[in-house]
Design an enzyme around this catalytic site. Sequence first.
Site, PDB file in Angstrom:
ATOM      1  N   CYS A 185       0.580   4.398   7.245  1.00 42.61           N
ATOM      2  CA  CYS A 185       2.022   4.596   7.450  1.00 42.61           C
ATOM      3  C   CYS A 185       2.821   3.377   6.969  1.00 42.61           C
ATOM      4  O   CYS A 185       2.988   3.191   5.778  1.00 42.61           O
ATOM      5  CB  CYS A 185       2.307   4.956   8.905  1.00 42.61           C
ATOM      6  SG  CYS A 185       3.965   5.638   9.135  1.00 42.61           S
ATOM      7  N   HIS A 228      -1.755   8.451  10.866  1.00 43.77           N
ATOM      8  CA  HIS A 228      -2.395   7.441  11.722  1.00 43.77           C
ATOM      9  C   HIS A 228      -3.764   7.862  12.245  1.00 43.77           C
ATOM     10  O   HIS A 228      -3.866   8.301  13.393  1.00 43.77           O
ATOM     11  CB  HIS A 228      -1.492   7.151  12.927  1.00 43.77           C
ATOM     12  CG  HIS A 228      -0.166   6.598  12.560  1.00 43.77           C
ATOM     13  ND1 HIS A 228       0.029   5.272  12.264  1.00 43.77           N
ATOM     14  CD2 HIS A 228       1.040   7.197  12.419  1.00 43.77           C
ATOM     15  CE1 HIS A 228       1.297   5.074  11.955  1.00 43.77           C
ATOM     16  NE2 HIS A 228       1.931   6.231  12.044  1.00 43.77           N
ATOM     17  N   GLU A 284      -5.984   6.022  13.326  1.00 43.53           N
ATOM     18  CA  GLU A 284      -6.287   5.138  14.461  1.00 43.53           C
ATOM     19  C   GLU A 284      -5.728   5.666  15.779  1.00 43.53           C
ATOM     20  O   GLU A 284      -6.250   5.363  16.846  1.00 43.53           O
ATOM     21  CB  GLU A 284      -5.779   3.716  14.181  1.00 43.53           C
ATOM     22  CG  GLU A 284      -4.260   3.490  14.274  1.00 43.53           C
ATOM     23  CD  GLU A 284      -3.455   3.979  13.065  1.00 43.53           C
ATOM     24  OE1 GLU A 284      -4.060   4.575  12.143  1.00 43.53           O
ATOM     25  OE2 GLU A 284      -2.222   3.769  13.059  1.00 43.53           O
TER      26      GLU A 284
END
Lengths: 295, 185
Positions: free
Chosen positions: B78, B168, B170
Amino acid sequence: MDREIGTFRVKSGLAEMLKGGVIMDVTTAEQAKIAEDAGAVAVMALERVPADIRAEGGVARMADATKVDEIMQAVSIPVMAKARIGHFVEAQILQALGVDYIDESEVLTPADEEHHIDKWAFTVPFVCGARNLGEALRRIAEGAAMIRTKGEAGTGNVVEAVRHQRTILREIGALAQLRPEQYVSAAKELGSPVDLVRMVAEAGTLPVVNFAAGGLATPADAALMMQLGVDGVFVGSGIFKSSDPAPRARAIVEATTHFQDPDVLAKVSHGLGEPMHGIDIAELGEEGLLQTRGW
Amino acid sequence: MKAGVLALQGDFREHARVFAELGASPVEVRTPEDLSRVDALAIPGGESTTISKLARSAELVGPIVERASEGMPILGTCAGMIVMAKRVIGLEPLLGLVDVTVRRNAYGRQVDSFEADVDIEGVDHQVRGVFIRAPVVEDVGADVRAIASLDGRPVVLEQGSLIVASFHPELVGETRLHEYLLGKV
């Protein structure tokens, strides 16, 4: 393509992206630009900063829609705006305007003395203030995707933010010591749903991002709150009520990132001019407190 | 292996957690000295304007570009994609590493942020992509390969040892992109 908007993951996800950052109160497009240029991760669009709300009195409401539009036009970073506690129509209007986060805030005059907004009904995410764990979990139960300490807004005095953050940490620590059969009585005592109590007890942390707010005025205040374990900071009156806002804003951004490095903190604490004057909390009396608004 | 995470602002702890889960030692990078100790780097999600200012004032831009030119693998998600791009519409590029043009917040404001399933080349399951005020890749150079797309737009791209994603992984505990990155060390 099946796209899902407004999920809790998308709402809390934006708060995750704001971590380690500074969110600054602004009342004009020019101030918003100064905040963005200083490295703010978001701005809070307001009619008046808390220090002026305090000084001028009267009913404090959502900002004029034109003001919110102008600020959204001026910057590329997320724009937050405040709605009164319980005023779900102000929130509907702010969502329709396209703001990125709504702060259901005790700084404005409450519109409902019993109920907060049902935040699950919205696509836009909400941040809410809390003085303790029970309050934080009630707000999360209502759909808040981010929590901040209430502190005492508009005072330039960090003591209440410290008190609220320490209270939340102490109460989380106490929950983590409990055995599962104690969760229901703990939930009753905190006034929070037991599933959230269980979640916090098992994880040892709040289920959403927690920022500091209410009285921060210097780079040292920001780093203090970060060392006390918050994920980021809001600075309200502290920037644009100081003598030289731009350098102070930049210094607070640096201090929030390098909060563990006293050499950097010393470097950015030079020559910032006069901070906002500030108020001793004892001078306010019970009546003067904003933090007791909300239930 | 020491896996660095640029820890100036954003969701760097989530990246560190993924690296730890993969058996690497995560290192928070805030200074050129921190950077010199790592074998790979993740640049997290966050606010690209904020991360850019902090990277410049911490004098990290030159050292990161230099390590990248020596082949250090870097993953950007991002905001990380934005700061690694060669061209950013309306913003001065920071690292100028990946030959793409990106447009910030191109899906709209936060109310338009969304989740969707993404197929990534070489990953045997669909990845839940969380797109938060996400950037869109408008133009891709000859040496850049798209390894995932959504609605015809590339959302994960690779250029040598550099990987960028507009969402994302993560945030949902997805480890495959980080694993792929560490495999390039």
